[in-house]
Design an enzyme around this catalytic site. Structure first.
Site, mmCIF file in Angstrom:
data_model
loop_
_atom_site.group_PDB
_atom_site.id
_atom_site.type_symbol
_atom_site.label_atom_id
_atom_site.label_comp_id
_atom_site.label_asym_id
_atom_site.label_seq_id
_atom_site.Cartn_x
_atom_site.Cartn_y
_atom_site.Cartn_z
ATOM 1 N N SER A 136 0.839 -1.205 0.000
ATOM 2 C CA SER A 136 0.000 0.000 0.000
ATOM 3 C C SER A 136 0.873 1.254 0.000
ATOM 4 O O SER A 136 0.356 2.366 0.003
ATOM 5 C CB SER A 136 -0.935 0.010 1.221
ATOM 6 O OG SER A 136 -0.187 -0.135 2.416
ATOM 7 N N ASN A 161 -2.368 -2.016 13.266
ATOM 8 C CA ASN A 161 -3.831 -1.863 13.228
ATOM 9 C C ASN A 161 -4.288 -0.587 13.934
ATOM 10 O O ASN A 161 -5.118 0.164 13.406
ATOM 11 C CB ASN A 161 -4.508 -3.087 13.861
ATOM 12 C CG ASN A 161 -4.177 -4.366 13.109
ATOM 13 O OD1 ASN A 161 -3.593 -4.320 12.030
ATOM 14 N ND2 ASN A 161 -4.541 -5.499 13.679
ATOM 15 N N THR A 165 -39.688 25.514 -11.586
ATOM 16 C CA THR A 165 -39.963 24.204 -10.997
ATOM 17 C C THR A 165 -40.252 23.326 -12.204
ATOM 18 O O THR A 165 -40.844 23.789 -13.192
ATOM 19 C CB THR A 165 -41.169 24.213 -10.035
ATOM 20 O OG1 THR A 165 -42.327 24.597 -10.765
ATOM 21 C CG2 THR A 165 -40.967 25.191 -8.885
ATOM 22 N N HIS A 166 -39.829 22.081 -12.147
ATOM 23 C CA HIS A 166 -39.947 21.170 -13.307
ATOM 24 C C HIS A 166 -39.265 21.760 -14.542
ATOM 25 O O HIS A 166 -39.652 21.456 -15.662
ATOM 26 C CB HIS A 166 -41.414 20.842 -13.638
ATOM 27 C CG HIS A 166 -42.231 20.492 -12.442
ATOM 28 N ND1 HIS A 166 -42.421 19.187 -12.019
ATOM 29 C CD2 HIS A 166 -42.885 21.277 -11.552
ATOM 30 C CE1 HIS A 166 -43.171 19.194 -10.924
ATOM 31 N NE2 HIS A 166 -43.463 20.451 -10.614
ATOM 32 N N LYS A 177 -17.616 26.692 -31.100
ATOM 33 C CA LYS A 177 -18.034 26.217 -29.775
ATOM 34 C C LYS A 177 -17.266 26.854 -28.620
ATOM 35 O O LYS A 177 -16.064 27.098 -28.709
ATOM 36 C CB LYS A 177 -17.847 24.685 -29.682
ATOM 37 C CG LYS A 177 -18.840 23.882 -30.498
ATOM 38 C CD LYS A 177 -20.292 24.112 -30.113
ATOM 39 C CE LYS A 177 -20.682 23.418 -28.835
ATOM 40 N NZ LYS A 177 -20.768 21.972 -28.931
ATOM 41 N N ASN A 233 -17.636 25.797 -24.616
ATOM 42 C CA ASN A 233 -18.415 24.859 -23.797
ATOM 43 C C ASN A 233 -18.166 25.024 -22.301
ATOM 44 O O ASN A 233 -17.052 25.319 -21.891
ATOM 45 C CB ASN A 233 -18.066 23.420 -24.182
ATOM 46 C CG ASN A 233 -18.372 23.119 -25.638
ATOM 47 O OD1 ASN A 233 -19.377 23.594 -26.174
ATOM 48 N ND2 ASN A 233 -17.507 22.363 -26.279
ATOM 49 N N GLU A 242 -19.577 20.682 -16.449
ATOM 50 C CA GLU A 242 -19.876 19.301 -16.855
ATOM 51 C C GLU A 242 -18.968 18.311 -16.138
ATOM 52 O O GLU A 242 -19.402 17.240 -15.708
ATOM 53 C CB GLU A 242 -19.711 19.148 -18.358
ATOM 54 C CG GLU A 242 -20.748 19.936 -19.160
ATOM 55 C CD GLU A 242 -20.375 19.964 -20.634
ATOM 56 O OE1 GLU A 242 -20.580 18.948 -21.300
ATOM 57 O OE2 GLU A 242 -19.867 21.006 -21.102
ATOM 58 N N TYR A 255 -9.764 -6.362 12.968
ATOM 59 C CA TYR A 255 -9.050 -5.941 11.763
ATOM 60 C C TYR A 255 -9.020 -7.066 10.728
ATOM 61 O O TYR A 255 -8.823 -8.228 11.053
ATOM 62 C CB TYR A 255 -7.601 -5.522 12.099
ATOM 63 C CG TYR A 255 -6.855 -5.083 10.847
ATOM 64 C CD1 TYR A 255 -6.972 -3.787 10.370
ATOM 65 C CD2 TYR A 255 -6.101 -5.993 10.104
ATOM 66 C CE1 TYR A 255 -6.343 -3.389 9.199
ATOM 67 C CE2 TYR A 255 -5.463 -5.610 8.932
ATOM 68 C CZ TYR A 255 -5.589 -4.307 8.487
ATOM 69 O OH TYR A 255 -4.985 -3.925 7.318
ATOM 70 N N GLN A 286 -7.495 -2.319 4.244
ATOM 71 C CA GLN A 286 -6.499 -1.538 3.497
ATOM 72 C C GLN A 286 -7.144 -0.888 2.259
ATOM 73 O O GLN A 286 -6.660 0.133 1.762
ATOM 74 C CB GLN A 286 -5.346 -2.454 3.083
ATOM 75 C CG GLN A 286 -4.245 -1.746 2.326
ATOM 76 C CD GLN A 286 -2.988 -2.603 2.232
ATOM 77 O OE1 GLN A 286 -2.392 -2.943 3.234
ATOM 78 N NE2 GLN A 286 -2.610 -2.979 1.019
ATOM 79 N N LYS A 309 -8.478 3.166 1.552
ATOM 80 C CA LYS A 309 -7.717 4.406 1.345
ATOM 81 C C LYS A 309 -7.834 5.056 -0.034
ATOM 82 O O LYS A 309 -8.073 6.259 -0.133
ATOM 83 C CB LYS A 309 -6.243 4.151 1.651
ATOM 84 C CG LYS A 309 -5.946 4.102 3.134
ATOM 85 C CD LYS A 309 -4.534 3.735 3.374
ATOM 86 C CE LYS A 309 -4.361 2.616 4.382
ATOM 87 N NZ LYS A 309 -5.456 1.749 4.752
HETATM 88 N N1 ARG Z 1 -1.565 -1.258 5.332
HETATM 89 C C1 ARG Z 1 -2.455 -1.737 6.344
HETATM 90 C C2 ARG Z 1 -3.834 -1.105 6.192
HETATM 91 O O1 ARG Z 1 -3.917 -0.097 5.583
HETATM 92 C C3 ARG Z 1 -1.918 -1.382 7.684
HETATM 93 C C4 ARG Z 1 -2.374 -2.327 8.763
HETATM 94 C C5 ARG Z 1 -1.809 -3.656 8.481
HETATM 95 N N2 ARG Z 1 -2.087 -4.583 9.506
HETATM 96 C C6 ARG Z 1 -1.876 -5.860 9.339
HETATM 97 N N3 ARG Z 1 -2.167 -6.609 10.322
HETATM 98 N N4 ARG Z 1 -1.483 -6.367 8.202
HETATM 99 O O2 ARG Z 1 -4.820 -1.588 6.662
#
Ligand code: ARG
Length: 484
Positions: free
Chosen positions: A46, A133, A178-179, A306, A308, A313, A340, A345, A348
């Site tokens: 990650s 975690n 409206t509408h 044109k 635009n 948009e 966990y 992961q 993100k």
């Molecule tokens: N990269 C992991 C995440 O975003 C961090 C936590 C990892 N924990 C583990 N037990 N592998 O969740």
């Protein structure tokens, strides 16, 4: 050295050696005879995206190390070394000198490995009483807190830009829809201020979500808490958290504060998208209600004429992506047993993208407000369609004592008669009006002025210039804008 002590093939000293020397060894490699397959490494890393959390990761680690030293869990001088090392790493990252390694999986292990490189064995004490975690959960909350504050600023900037535009044209009238049908006359400023209200609620929602974000997970370890005398309160205080999360399993597993932020972002994106739709419509040749500056429009590669409204948009289009990230996280979470799971992961990339997208949309919209000009003549003409004043006539009848339903019915018949005569209501004579509206008088013939129509809606929330001016003054004060 032991990041995952207890199950090593090698003795600790040998492990330290190999850890310090070998670049491509994951900190948890002790338990394993083989390094992960290259495909697995690529699949599970990650660091390519969680590196954006580096400053929060370091901030959390510094607070943790300070607490470990104070509590006597690690020697004070080693805590100091850790803190100095972490500050150096922050600089290295900011100066682009830090080498991120995929083998080290994520931001936590990249920083920790580098720390050990810099300060030697003392670095191995940082992860005491901590797990990735609770670490990632803490990083995310620190990050989201800042993001909420940035969003608040951006929303406020957009509110200010809307208010500035509204104040530039306080008397400009236009048809309200409206509408997407002519409904009643409104002020252009009133229409713009509707969005100022929406963005204010968006700010309130974020401020409320922030309260739940601002609780500390750190110190609960991987799932159950710690046998070590950690001082979670001291860490919370140093990091500016309002309180602790009170259940270790909840603390490492919860991502609902991310869901809340994504929901807030979705609502903001929806508001921007509705405004974008107004802009696209207003800018169309059929409406021609506004001008947009060249710098906020684009051309066509084929059709030379044109110009635009692509910014609007794109903002409308990007909204789908933000909703998608909300649905993706909800779906990721729905099947997860406590606590966990690595699935987390996946929380993100969508979050980052949603935040980047909405922040960008807010910034570009605020800037675009300065390039929008109402085409006053066109708006005025469209607002002079006397059908827009039919309600004014019905309410006049109510003031003469007629029940509203009856008034509505009579005016409806009059409107139908006008349409049949291919006549606008203001072209009808009093005699023609009386055919459907027996109570009609000379006064009714005065009801067709769009300006009088807006002025008459003079109660809180109404579009009368006096009301809109009051609300503009309120916002001016609230947004701390200086009078010009
Ligand atoms: N990269 C992991 C995440 O975003 C961090 C936590 C990892 N924990 C583990 N037990 N592998 O969740």
């Amino acid at each position: 050295m032991a990041l995952w002590c207890g199950r090593f093939e090698l003795g600790p000293d040998a492990l330290v050696q190999s850890y310090l020397q070998e670049d491509n060894m994951a900190p948890w490699s002790g338990r394993f005879k083989q390094a992960p397959d290259a495909l697995v490494q690529a699949y599970s890393e990650s660091i390519s995206y969680d590196r954006r959390l580096y400053a929060y990761d370091i901030q959390g680690s510094i607070a943790h190390a300070r607490m470990l030293g104070k509590q006597g869990i690690i020697p004070q001088d080693e805590a100091n070394k850790i803190i100095t090392g972490l500050k150096q790493i922050k600089q290295e990252i900011e100066q682009g000198r830090f080498v991120f390694k995929t083998e080290l999986e994520d931001i936590h292990m990249n920083i920790e490995a580098r720390l050990t490189e810099i300060i030697g064995e003392a670095g191995a004490r940082l992860h005491t009483g901590r797990s990735r975690n609770d670490q990632i959960a803490t990083d995310e909350r620190l990050y989201l807190r800042d993001e909420c504050d940035q969003l608040d600023e951006l929303l406020q900037d957009l509110q200010k830009a809307l208010l500035t535009l509204a104040r530039r044209y306080p008397g400009q009238i236009m048809p309200g829809f409206t509408h997407l049908q002519h409904a009643q006359v409104v002020l252009f400023a009133h229409h713009l201020l509707a969005y100022v209200e929406m963005f204010q609620r968006d700010r309130e929602r974020l401020q409320d979500a922030r309260k739940r974000i601002n609780r500390l997970p750190l110190g609960v370890g991987a799932i159950a808490g710690s046998t070590l005398p950690l001082d979670r309160k001291a860490v919370a205080e140093e990091l500016g958290f309002d309180e602790l999360l009170h259940n270790s399993m909840d603390a490492v597993a919860d991502r609902d504060c991310l869901v809340e932020v994504l929901a807030c972002l979705s609502i903001i994106a929806m508001h921007i998208s509705r405004f974008a739709e107004d802009i696209v419509i207003w800018y169309s040749q059929e409406f021609a209600f506004i001008e947009i500056g060249d710098d906020f429009t684009t051309g066509s590669s084929l059709m030379p004429q044109k110009k635009n409204p692509d910014v609007a948009e794109l903002a409308r289009g990007k909204t789908g992506r933000v909703y998608g990230h909300l649905m993706a996280l909800l779906t990721t979470l729905k099947g997860l047993p406590l606590s966990y799971n690595r699935d987390l992961q996946e929380d993100k990339e969508g979050l980052f993208d949603a935040l980047d997208t909405v922040k960008h949309s807010l910034a570009v919209f605020a800037a675009m407000m300065g390039s929008i000009k109402p085409r006053g003549q066109r708006m005025q003409e469209a607002a002079s369609d006397s059908f827009l004043m039919a309600t004014d006539l019905a309410e006049w009848l109510v003031r003469q004592g007629l029940p509203f339903r009856e008034a509505h019915h009579q005016v409806g018949r009059f409107v139908a008669a006008c349409l049949a005569r291919e006549q606008a209501p203001h072209e009808a004579s009093l005699e023609q009006m009386k055919e459907d509206i027996p109570m009609a008088s000379q006064e009714c013939l005065q009801l067709w002025h769009p300006r009088a129509s807006v002025e008459a809606r003079d109660l809180p929330g109404g579009t009368a210039p006096a009301q809109v001016a009051k609300r503009m003054a309120y916002w001016q004060e609230k947004l701390q804008m200086h009078a010009d």
